[in-house]
Write a protein that holds these residues in place. Structure first.
Motif, PDB file in Angstrom:
ATOM      1  N   PRO A  24       0.693  -1.067   0.149  1.00  6.54           N
ATOM      2  CA  PRO A  24      -0.041  -0.058  -0.459  1.00  6.54           C
ATOM      3  C   PRO A  24       0.607   1.360  -0.004  1.00  6.54           C
ATOM      4  CG  PRO A  24       0.126  -0.843   2.925  1.00  6.54           C
ATOM      5  CD  PRO A  24       0.943  -1.844   1.158  1.00  6.54           C
ATOM      6  N   SER A  25      -0.020   1.916  -0.551  1.00  4.22           N
ATOM      7  CA  SER A  25       0.828   3.612  -0.932  1.00  4.22           C
ATOM      8  C   SER A  25       0.072   4.698  -0.364  1.00  4.22           C
ATOM      9  CB  SER A  25       1.407   3.999  -1.729  1.00  4.22           C
ATOM     10  OG  SER A  25       0.468   4.103  -2.795  1.00  4.22           O
ATOM     11  N   GLY A  26       0.238   5.667   0.246  1.00  2.00           N
ATOM     12  CA  GLY A  26      -0.725   6.495   1.449  1.00  2.00           C
ATOM     13  C   GLY A  26      -1.115   6.446   2.645  1.00  2.00           C
ATOM     14  N   ARG A  27      -2.292   6.531   3.200  1.00  2.00           N
ATOM     15  CA  ARG A  27      -1.957   6.136   4.406  1.00  2.00           C
ATOM     16  C   ARG A  27      -2.731   4.918   5.025  1.00  2.00           C
ATOM     17  NH1 ARG A  27      -7.044   4.493   5.859  1.00  2.00           N
ATOM     18  NH2 ARG A  27      -9.057   4.716   4.139  1.00  2.00           N
ATOM     19  N   THR A  28      -2.064   4.791   5.958  1.00  2.00           N
ATOM     20  CA  THR A  28      -1.816   3.270   7.113  1.00  2.00           C
ATOM     21  C   THR A  28      -3.520   2.613   6.898  1.00  2.00           C
ATOM     22  OG1 THR A  28      -1.847   4.532   8.696  1.00  2.00           O
ATOM     23  CG2 THR A  28       0.864   4.083   7.653  1.00  2.00           C
ATOM     24  N   PHE A  29      -3.741   1.645   7.129  1.00  2.00           N
ATOM     25  CA  PHE A  29      -4.862   1.121   6.978  1.00  2.00           C
ATOM     26  C   PHE A  29      -4.824  -0.416   7.506  1.00  2.00           C
ATOM     27  CE2 PHE A  29      -5.823  -1.754   3.453  1.00  2.00           C
ATOM     28  CZ  PHE A  29      -4.820  -1.926   2.984  1.00  2.00           C
ATOM     29  N   SER A  30      -5.762  -0.912   8.158  1.00  2.00           N
ATOM     30  CA  SER A  30      -5.852  -2.200   8.472  1.00  2.00           C
ATOM     31  C   SER A  30      -6.244  -3.249   7.676  1.00  2.00           C
ATOM     32  CB  SER A  30      -5.833  -2.622  10.477  1.00  2.00           C
ATOM     33  OG  SER A  30      -4.967  -1.956  11.115  1.00  2.00           O
ATOM     34  N   ALA A  31      -5.403  -4.525   6.803  1.00  2.00           N
ATOM     35  CA  ALA A  31      -6.519  -5.299   6.156  1.00  2.00           C
ATOM     36  C   ALA A  31      -7.103  -6.451   6.700  1.00  2.00           C
ATOM     37  CB  ALA A  31      -5.607  -5.822   5.018  1.00  2.00           C
ATOM     38  N   LYS A  32      -8.024  -6.770   6.555  1.00  2.00           N
ATOM     39  CA  LYS A  32      -9.067  -7.414   7.072  1.00  2.00           C
ATOM     40  C   LYS A  32      -8.681  -8.654   6.056  1.00  2.00           C
ATOM     41  CE  LYS A  32     -13.513  -9.223   8.330  1.00  2.00           C
ATOM     42  NZ  LYS A  32     -15.106  -8.962   7.869  1.00  2.00           N
ATOM     43  N   PHE A  33      -8.327  -8.516   5.194  1.00  2.00           N
ATOM     44  CA  PHE A  33      -7.686  -9.770   4.107  1.00  2.00           C
ATOM     45  C   PHE A  33      -7.172  -8.863   2.693  1.00  2.00           C
ATOM     46  CE2 PHE A  33     -10.666  -9.919   1.082  1.00  2.00           C
ATOM     47  CZ  PHE A  33     -11.856  -9.487   1.056  1.00  2.00           C
ATOM     48  N   MET A  34      -6.405  -9.505   2.226  1.00  2.00           N
ATOM     49  CA  MET A  34      -6.031  -9.316   0.816  1.00  2.00           C
ATOM     50  C   MET A  34      -6.248 -10.362  -0.669  1.00  2.00           C
ATOM     51  SD  MET A  34      -2.162  -7.181   2.065  1.00  2.00           S
ATOM     52  CE  MET A  34      -2.551  -5.607   0.728  1.00  2.00           C
ATOM     53  N   ALA A  35      -6.235 -10.012  -1.635  1.00  2.00           N
ATOM     54  CA  ALA A  35      -6.596 -10.840  -2.153  1.00  2.00           C
ATOM     55  C   ALA A  35      -5.595 -11.240  -3.561  1.00  2.00           C
ATOM     56  CB  ALA A  35      -7.992 -11.510  -2.484  1.00  2.00           C
ATOM     57  N   TRP A  36      -5.701 -11.901  -4.806  1.00  2.00           N
ATOM     58  CA  TRP A  36      -5.373 -11.826  -5.942  1.00  2.00           C
ATOM     59  C   TRP A  36      -6.326 -11.591  -7.151  1.00  2.00           C
ATOM     60  CZ3 TRP A  36      -1.231  -8.969  -7.457  1.00  2.00           C
ATOM     61  CH2 TRP A  36       0.297  -8.952  -6.402  1.00  2.00           C
ATOM     62  N   PHE A  37      -6.659 -10.761  -8.192  1.00  2.00           N
ATOM     63  CA  PHE A  37      -7.663 -11.550  -8.754  1.00  2.00           C
ATOM     64  C   PHE A  37      -6.327 -10.954 -10.202  1.00  2.00           C
ATOM     65  CE2 PHE A  37     -11.420 -11.464  -6.995  1.00  2.00           C
ATOM     66  CZ  PHE A  37     -11.505 -10.835  -5.841  1.00  2.00           C
ATOM     67  N   ARG A  38      -7.377 -12.208 -11.248  1.00  2.00           N
ATOM     68  CA  ARG A  38      -6.706 -11.654 -12.619  1.00  2.00           C
ATOM     69  C   ARG A  38      -7.634 -11.870 -13.942  1.00  2.00           C
ATOM     70  NH1 ARG A  38      -4.002 -17.809 -13.723  1.00  2.00           N
ATOM     71  NH2 ARG A  38      -6.120 -18.708 -13.899  1.00  2.00           N
ATOM     72  N   GLN A  39      -6.737 -10.525 -14.756  1.00  2.00           N
ATOM     73  CA  GLN A  39      -8.260 -10.883 -15.926  1.00  2.00           C
ATOM     74  C   GLN A  39      -6.970 -10.782 -17.078  1.00  2.00           C
ATOM     75  OE1 GLN A  39     -10.097  -6.727 -16.086  1.00  2.00           O
ATOM     76  NE2 GLN A  39     -11.492  -7.629 -17.801  1.00  2.00           N
ATOM     77  N   ALA A  40      -8.053 -11.978 -17.720  1.00  2.00           N
ATOM     78  CA  ALA A  40      -7.008 -12.314 -18.990  1.00  2.00           C
ATOM     79  C   ALA A  40      -7.940 -11.580 -20.485  1.00  2.00           C
ATOM     80  CB  ALA A  40      -6.753 -13.776 -19.692  1.00  2.00           C
ATOM     81  N   PRO A  41      -7.822 -11.444 -21.263  1.00  2.00           N
ATOM     82  CA  PRO A  41      -7.834 -10.620 -22.425  1.00  2.00           C
ATOM     83  C   PRO A  41      -9.051 -10.910 -23.004  1.00  2.00           C
ATOM     84  CG  PRO A  41      -5.915 -10.671 -22.285  1.00  2.00           C
ATOM     85  CD  PRO A  41      -6.013 -12.302 -22.067  1.00  2.00           C
ATOM     86  N   GLY A  42      -9.713 -10.252 -23.064  1.00  2.00           N
ATOM     87  CA  GLY A  42     -11.595 -10.695 -23.578  1.00  2.00           C
ATOM     88  C   GLY A  42     -12.485 -11.460 -22.137  1.00  2.00           C
ATOM     89  N   LYS A  43     -11.822 -11.795 -21.254  1.00  2.00           N
ATOM     90  CA  LYS A  43     -12.669 -12.324 -19.982  1.00  2.00           C
ATOM     91  C   LYS A  43     -12.875 -11.450 -18.676  1.00  2.00           C
ATOM     92  CE  LYS A  43     -10.509 -17.158 -21.291  1.00  2.00           C
ATOM     93  NZ  LYS A  43      -9.716 -18.138 -20.982  1.00  2.00           N
ATOM     94  N   GLU A  44     -13.880 -12.342 -18.148  1.00  2.00           N
ATOM     95  CA  GLU A  44     -13.994 -11.425 -16.876  1.00  2.00           C
ATOM     96  C   GLU A  44     -12.538 -11.455 -15.534  1.00  2.00           C
ATOM     97  OE1 GLU A  44     -18.811 -11.561 -17.380  1.00  2.00           O
ATOM     98  OE2 GLU A  44     -17.689 -12.191 -15.400  1.00  2.00           O
ATOM     99  N   ARG A  45     -12.808 -10.350 -15.131  1.00  2.00           N
ATOM    100  CA  ARG A  45     -11.784 -10.366 -13.946  1.00  2.00           C
ATOM    101  C   ARG A  45     -11.817 -11.925 -12.744  1.00  2.00           C
ATOM    102  NH1 ARG A  45      -9.869  -5.350 -10.950  1.00  2.00           N
ATOM    103  NH2 ARG A  45      -9.915  -4.260 -13.137  1.00  2.00           N
ATOM    104  N   GLU A  46     -11.369 -12.706 -12.821  1.00  2.00           N
ATOM    105  CA  GLU A  46     -11.582 -13.695 -11.595  1.00  2.00           C
ATOM    106  C   GLU A  46     -10.955 -14.262 -10.424  1.00  2.00           C
ATOM    107  OE1 GLU A  46     -10.703 -17.080 -13.538  1.00  2.00           O
ATOM    108  OE2 GLU A  46      -8.418 -17.229 -14.016  1.00  2.00           O
ATOM    109  N   PHE A  47     -11.022 -14.531  -9.336  1.00  2.00           N
ATOM    110  CA  PHE A  47     -10.503 -14.915  -8.641  1.00  2.00           C
ATOM    111  C   PHE A  47      -9.133 -15.702  -8.563  1.00  2.00           C
ATOM    112  CE2 PHE A  47      -9.643 -14.989  -3.411  1.00  2.00           C
ATOM    113  CZ  PHE A  47      -9.819 -16.238  -3.361  1.00  2.00           C
ATOM    114  N   VAL A  48      -8.411 -15.374  -7.799  1.00  2.00           N
ATOM    115  CA  VAL A  48      -6.973 -16.584  -7.285  1.00  2.00           C
ATOM    116  C   VAL A  48      -6.833 -16.878  -5.665  1.00  2.00           C
ATOM    117  CG1 VAL A  48      -4.587 -16.613  -8.207  1.00  2.00           C
ATOM    118  CG2 VAL A  48      -5.774 -15.391  -9.384  1.00  2.00           C
TER     119      VAL A  48
END
Length: 114
Positions: A24-48
């Motif tokens: 993170p940049s900017g102000r600090t925060f406490s994350a409840k969870f962190m995640a990765w998603f991805r989006q392939a060309p021509g497809k919807e964003r999906e959970f990783v």
């Protein structure tokens, strides 16, 4: 305002590895969870993958990808092994804070050649 910044993307041959980072940049925060998603060309964003009190993975990456977190720095990593051309996508970092606010990064491109 919180901004998430991804790094570590690039071009790799099939079977190779990459490690993505998100901090993170900017102000600090406490994350409840962190995640990765991805989006392939021509497809919807999906959970990783997601890490919080528990860890979750998409079936397509189980056994190949590992998500980890440095809670003190609110930094999340994604170790990607045995990469396949189907993993080619823009990878986005996501985080939710304790108040339910959701944050996204701008993404980092991962390209896997066959």
């Amino acid at each position: 305002q919180v901004q998430l910044v991804e790094s570590g993307g690039g071009l790799v041959q099939a079977g190779g590895s990459l490690r993505l980072s998100c901090a993170p940049s900017g102000r600090t925060f406490s994350a409840k969870f962190m995640a990765w998603f991805r989006q392939a060309p021509g497809k919807e964003r999906e959970f990783v993958a997601q890490i919080g009190s528990h860890t979750y993975y998409a079936d397509s990456v189980k056994g190949r990808f590992t998500i980890s977190r440095d809670s003190a720095k609110n930094t999340v990593y994604l170790q990607m092994n045995s990469l396949e051309p189907e993993d080619t996508a823009v990878y986005y970092c996501n985080a939710a804070d304790l108040n339910g606010m959701n944050y996204w990064g701008k993404g980092t491109l991962v390209a896997v050649s066959s």
